[in-house]
Enzyme design. Sequence first.
Site, PDB file in Angstrom:
ATOM      1  CD  GLU A 244      -1.742   2.394   1.451  1.00  0.00           C
ATOM      2  OE1 GLU A 244      -1.858   3.275   0.568  1.00  0.00           O
ATOM      3  OE2 GLU A 244      -1.340   2.641   2.592  1.00  0.00           O
ATOM      4  CB  CYS A 278      -1.162   7.355   1.322  1.00  0.00           C
ATOM      5  SG  CYS A 278      -2.361   6.276   2.119  1.00  0.00           S
TER       6      CYS A 278
END
Length: 487
Positions: A244, A278
């Site tokens: 990720e 993010c």
Amino acid sequence: MTELFIDGAWVAGSGPAFASRNPGTDDIAWQGASASAADVDRAIMSARRAFADWSALDFESRCAIAKRFAALLNERKEALAAAIGRETGKPLWEARTEVAAMAAKVGISIQAYQERTGEKRQDMADGVAVLRHRPHGVVAVFGPYNFPGHLPNGHIVPALIAGNTVVFKPSELAPGVAQATVEVWKDAGLPAGVLNLVQGEKDTGIALANHRQIDGLFFTGSSDTGTLLHKQFGGRPEIVLALEMGGNNPLVIGEVEDIDAAVHHTIQSAFLSAGQRCTCARRIFVPQGAFGDRFLARFVDVTSKITADVFDADPQPFMGAVISARAAAKLVDAQSRLIEQGAQPIIAMKQRDPRLGFVNAAIVDVTNVANLPDEEHFGPLAQIVRYADFDEAIARANDTAFGLSAGLLADDARAWEHFRRTIRAGIVNWNRPTNGASSAAPFGGTGRSGNHRPSAYYAADYCAYPMASVESAQLTLPASLSPGLHF
């Protein structure tokens, strides 16, 4: 100091000393010795020895320990929130939500395992078809600094309840949070060797990632590091690799009735966690013309009033420091490079003190930058792109190798239908911030933003592999034999 957790005991590291610092004060937050390659090997072999008994333990017993972990998190919420704030700089109000998310992850992970994996049976004419899921074995978990409790927790919890054992390497910028979290697991009754903690910097991470006794590696962090890991394991299909990573996320602003609502969601998208999520919006697409001018003026006005302060300030600020003085300086340098390429600063970013991680929320207009770099600037640096029509906005929004999150703020449902069909991202929101996500939904993206869907509901998919069986309790000779067989 005993900073490593190996085989159920706190032990001293034998590698080089290192320390984490409070980015808002420059005070030392944690210090200790890193794990050497030999320490990493001991941790992995401890996890290997523990795997047989842990994976053989019934699912309900593994879940009972995880539930006790969640209960202890809630009991120690304030202490853990302070540890998070001290090392990351994020305000206490936000650090408390991180601890709450860690506790909630347990119930979500248990439900996900039962619904997405677990065991399923179907009768056949001559037996039963059974689908079971088996743990991989020993998995390495690499955690990031921006959510040092919540994000590695999103790998560790589903990995453990699936029956894996874990070696956890946290960010060297947040070792204290990792130590506090592992202490909670210990007090919850996790057997020795099931979860091991190796602290350290780059060399510790290399020793863990290169070890031949790991069966999986679960990583949350930068796209550059994740890409290197992907290359490293490209020739090893036996390793399950879950990544990720980051994103150069777009937020498209349509002509809306409630400009303040749009500005609020834009600020949340771009500047929440000092831009260190993010899923934060990096590129803000604003229409040309009078509406776009009004939106931009209001966005600039509200942004200019955003406060940044130490994590435990009273009253609490919206933003804390970014993770380090070095990270703050890199953000200012990134802004300078954009300006050199033709960007116009609207609110220029400045570093308050070269020793600290404080920067202000910044806005730069990059509309006229000919070849806008496809980079993630991990902090409160919003890039404005003015667009002439909706199709142009979508085309430019999709002009990225990343694909983590995207958002549209618009009153027109038809615009949303067109947007969701044509935008390329794993998380696509309408009239919500780009960093808003449901814990019950998959979390992750396409392209350079990663593979699988770590840290959320779909984590069950990569924490266990499917094992298909055809079973019959009685061994019998078939009534009808294949041609050429004679009994």
